[in-house]
Motif scaffolding. Structure first.
Motif, PDB file in Angstrom:
ATOM      1  N   UNK A 185      33.308  53.118  24.792  1.00  0.00           N
ATOM      2  CA  UNK A 185      33.852  53.489  26.328  1.00  0.00           C
ATOM      3  C   UNK A 185      33.538  52.046  26.988  1.00  0.00           C
ATOM      4  N   UNK A 186      32.231  51.340  26.944  1.00  0.00           N
ATOM      5  CA  UNK A 186      32.191  50.236  27.628  1.00  0.00           C
ATOM      6  C   UNK A 186      33.071  49.037  27.183  1.00  0.00           C
ATOM      7  N   UNK A 187      33.171  48.722  26.063  1.00  0.00           N
ATOM      8  CA  UNK A 187      34.156  47.819  25.466  1.00  0.00           C
ATOM      9  C   UNK A 187      35.474  48.040  26.025  1.00  0.00           C
ATOM     10  N   UNK A 188      36.030  49.328  26.182  1.00  0.00           N
ATOM     11  CA  UNK A 188      37.347  49.514  26.641  1.00  0.00           C
ATOM     12  C   UNK A 188      37.357  49.134  28.027  1.00  0.00           C
ATOM     13  N   UNK A 189      36.333  49.464  28.846  1.00  0.00           N
ATOM     14  CA  UNK A 189      36.220  49.081  30.403  1.00  0.00           C
ATOM     15  C   UNK A 189      36.100  47.848  30.499  1.00  0.00           C
ATOM     16  N   UNK A 190      35.546  47.121  29.641  1.00  0.00           N
ATOM     17  CA  UNK A 190      35.114  45.772  29.969  1.00  0.00           C
ATOM     18  C   UNK A 190      36.403  44.835  29.539  1.00  0.00           C
ATOM     19  N   UNK A 191      37.160  45.300  28.676  1.00  0.00           N
ATOM     20  CA  UNK A 191      38.287  44.690  28.385  1.00  0.00           C
ATOM     21  C   UNK A 191      38.181  43.294  27.793  1.00  0.00           C
ATOM     22  N   UNK A 192      38.947  42.098  27.852  1.00  0.00           N
ATOM     23  CA  UNK A 192      38.485  40.931  27.039  1.00  0.00           C
ATOM     24  C   UNK A 192      39.363  40.623  25.905  1.00  0.00           C
ATOM     25  N   UNK A 193      39.185  39.799  25.166  1.00  0.00           N
ATOM     26  CA  UNK A 193      40.069  39.261  24.078  1.00  0.00           C
ATOM     27  C   UNK A 193      39.478  39.957  22.871  1.00  0.00           C
ATOM     28  N   UNK A 194      38.253  40.514  22.632  1.00  0.00           N
ATOM     29  CA  UNK A 194      37.834  40.899  21.440  1.00  0.00           C
ATOM     30  C   UNK A 194      36.473  41.037  21.274  1.00  0.00           C
ATOM     31  N   UNK A 195      36.087  41.140  20.059  1.00  0.00           N
ATOM     32  CA  UNK A 195      34.603  40.913  19.617  1.00  0.00           C
ATOM     33  C   UNK A 195      34.390  39.847  18.817  1.00  0.00           C
ATOM     34  N   UNK A 196      33.377  39.041  19.474  1.00  0.00           N
ATOM     35  CA  UNK A 196      32.984  37.746  18.472  1.00  0.00           C
ATOM     36  C   UNK A 196      32.178  37.948  17.268  1.00  0.00           C
ATOM     37  N   UNK A 197      32.105  37.117  16.642  1.00  0.00           N
ATOM     38  CA  UNK A 197      31.025  37.042  15.323  1.00  0.00           C
ATOM     39  C   UNK A 197      29.882  37.414  15.876  1.00  0.00           C
ATOM     40  N   UNK A 198      29.335  36.541  16.873  1.00  0.00           N
ATOM     41  CA  UNK A 198      27.724  36.894  17.239  1.00  0.00           C
ATOM     42  C   UNK A 198      27.769  38.351  17.858  1.00  0.00           C
ATOM     43  N   UNK A 199      28.567  38.703  18.326  1.00  0.00           N
ATOM     44  CA  UNK A 199      28.447  40.343  18.800  1.00  0.00           C
ATOM     45  C   UNK A 199      28.462  41.159  17.852  1.00  0.00           C
ATOM     46  N   UNK A 200      29.426  41.073  16.923  1.00  0.00           N
ATOM     47  CA  UNK A 200      29.635  42.039  15.603  1.00  0.00           C
ATOM     48  C   UNK A 200      28.206  41.987  15.128  1.00  0.00           C
ATOM     49  N   UNK A 201      27.612  40.888  14.317  1.00  0.00           N
ATOM     50  CA  UNK A 201      26.474  40.460  13.650  1.00  0.00           C
ATOM     51  C   UNK A 201      25.082  41.062  14.470  1.00  0.00           C
ATOM     52  N   UNK A 202      24.980  40.602  15.439  1.00  0.00           N
ATOM     53  CA  UNK A 202      23.822  41.132  16.319  1.00  0.00           C
ATOM     54  C   UNK A 202      23.975  42.540  16.946  1.00  0.00           C
ATOM     55  N   UNK A 203      25.098  43.084  16.796  1.00  0.00           N
ATOM     56  CA  UNK A 203      25.039  44.611  17.243  1.00  0.00           C
ATOM     57  C   UNK A 203      24.240  45.220  16.394  1.00  0.00           C
ATOM     58  N   UNK A 204      24.306  45.071  15.138  1.00  0.00           N
ATOM     59  CA  UNK A 204      23.719  45.725  14.185  1.00  0.00           C
ATOM     60  C   UNK A 204      22.043  45.604  14.351  1.00  0.00           C
ATOM     61  N   UNK A 205      21.577  44.417  14.690  1.00  0.00           N
ATOM     62  CA  UNK A 205      20.186  44.220  14.863  1.00  0.00           C
ATOM     63  C   UNK A 205      19.855  44.981  16.272  1.00  0.00           C
ATOM     64  N   UNK A 206      20.713  45.024  17.089  1.00  0.00           N
ATOM     65  CA  UNK A 206      20.387  46.008  18.283  1.00  0.00           C
ATOM     66  C   UNK A 206      20.283  47.287  17.863  1.00  0.00           C
ATOM     67  N   UNK A 207      21.153  47.798  17.169  1.00  0.00           N
ATOM     68  CA  UNK A 207      21.057  49.232  17.012  1.00  0.00           C
ATOM     69  C   UNK A 207      20.078  49.760  16.259  1.00  0.00           C
ATOM     70  N   UNK A 208      19.410  48.903  15.351  1.00  0.00           N
ATOM     71  CA  UNK A 208      18.461  49.098  14.390  1.00  0.00           C
ATOM     72  C   UNK A 208      17.083  49.095  15.121  1.00  0.00           C
TER      73      UNK A 208
END
Length: 302
Positions: free
Chosen positions: A224-247
């Motif tokens: 929901x947050x990403x949809x509201x935020x909009x933007x060009x997409x998900x960067x490599x850093x966000x993709x990789x570090x999101x897993x660290x964040x979740x864990x």
């Protein structure tokens, strides 16, 4: 049930010892019990290597090449979308099954619905099979390993970024990223791969208490947050570090430090090294999401 237990034992054996799936099967078939097989492996990891060299059941390059030709695009050098659909039909697996992300990692597939001959042959030989029936059996093991092994999960997860990206694009489209998160995250939580931090420091694995970390409903909050935020997409850093964040995050997001740095446990993209990447600040996208999530928590049940 027996086959499922054996597949699970193979996945655990590989996770604990770092051995290949073929070694795991050899030791488990011979010693029957997981703990005994692991002890035997540590005492003599090459116990079955001599037997393997003369094993006539070892995967055949010619058989794998023939199978590749069955699915290959008649006008090209690779297996493409049409061949992939036929391949999935023969495997009796949905093309959108999460296990195919593990197959894509094993076969070094760089794009969805595309498989090279070399990646196909080397990948299936490493998995340990050269037939459709054997591949069906391997899917069960790979599915279990993806769900239960945090190291293997992370390797497949990191590979998925490049696999899912459109050619020539540096980021991953938001809808595409959500689709792949929607496949990977529930699978990892269900099997336990996401209840531990990836081994990256002197302390080893850190088990999070049940109910004390990321909750299932937070997946949809993130989308929901990403949809509201909009933007060009998900960067490599966000993709990789999101897993660290979740864990690492707690249920109330109270341990998150926007100003501080954290130790990256994610593997380098396209690298099997398990060494940490060092310290880094969280991406601003994750900073913004934490604020968003805290506001939703404060506003009560949704």
């Amino acid at each position: 049930m027996v086959d499922k237990k054996f597949d699970n034992d193979v996945a655990q054996f590989c996770a604990i010892t770092g051995a290949s799936a073929k070694d795991a099967r050899d030791f488990l078939k011979h010693h029957k019990r997981l703990d005994v097989a692991i002890d035997a492996y540590y005492n003599n990891p090459n116990a079955f290597s001599g037997r393997r060299k003369t094993d006539s059941s070892a995967p055949s390059t010619s058989k794998l090449s023939q199978l590749f030709d069955k699915y290959k695009d008649p006008d090209g050098d690779d297996i493409t979308v049409e061949g992939t659909i036929k391949f999935c039909e023969d495997l009796e697996v949905d093309p959108e099954d999460v296990v195919l992300l593990a197959v894509a990692y094993e076969l070094s597939s760089k794009r969805m619905g595309q498989w090279t001959r070399q990646g196909w042959i080397d990948g299936w030989k490493n998995v340990g099979t050269d037939s459709i029936s054997g591949m069906k059996d391997s899917l069960s093991r790979l599915r279990t390993q993806l769900a239960s092994d945090p190291v293997y999960f992370q390797k497949v997860y990191n590979h998925t970024f490049d696999f899912a990206r459109s050619e020539g694009q540096r980021s991953l489209g938001t809808e595409t990223a959500q689709a792949f998160w929607g496949l990977l995250l529930p699978h990892g939580f269900e099997g336990g791969a996401l209840t531990k931090k990836a081994p990256s420091d002197d302390d080893g694995d850190v088990k999070m208490d049940d109910g004390d970390g990321w909750r299932e409903e937070y997946n949809q909050w993130w989308f929901d947050f990403l949809t509201q935020k909009g933007g060009k997409g998900v960067s490599r850093d966000t993709w990789v570090m999101f897993l660290d964040f979740v864990r690492s995050i707690d249920t109330n997001f109270s341990t998150y430090d926007m100003e501080g740095e954290h130790i990256l446990t994610s593997f380098r993209m396209n690298d099997d090294s398990s060494s940490p990447l060092g310290s880094a600040a969280w991406p601003s996208t994750i900073d913004d999401f934490v604020e968003y999530a805290k506001e939703r928590l404060a506003s009560g049940p949704h």
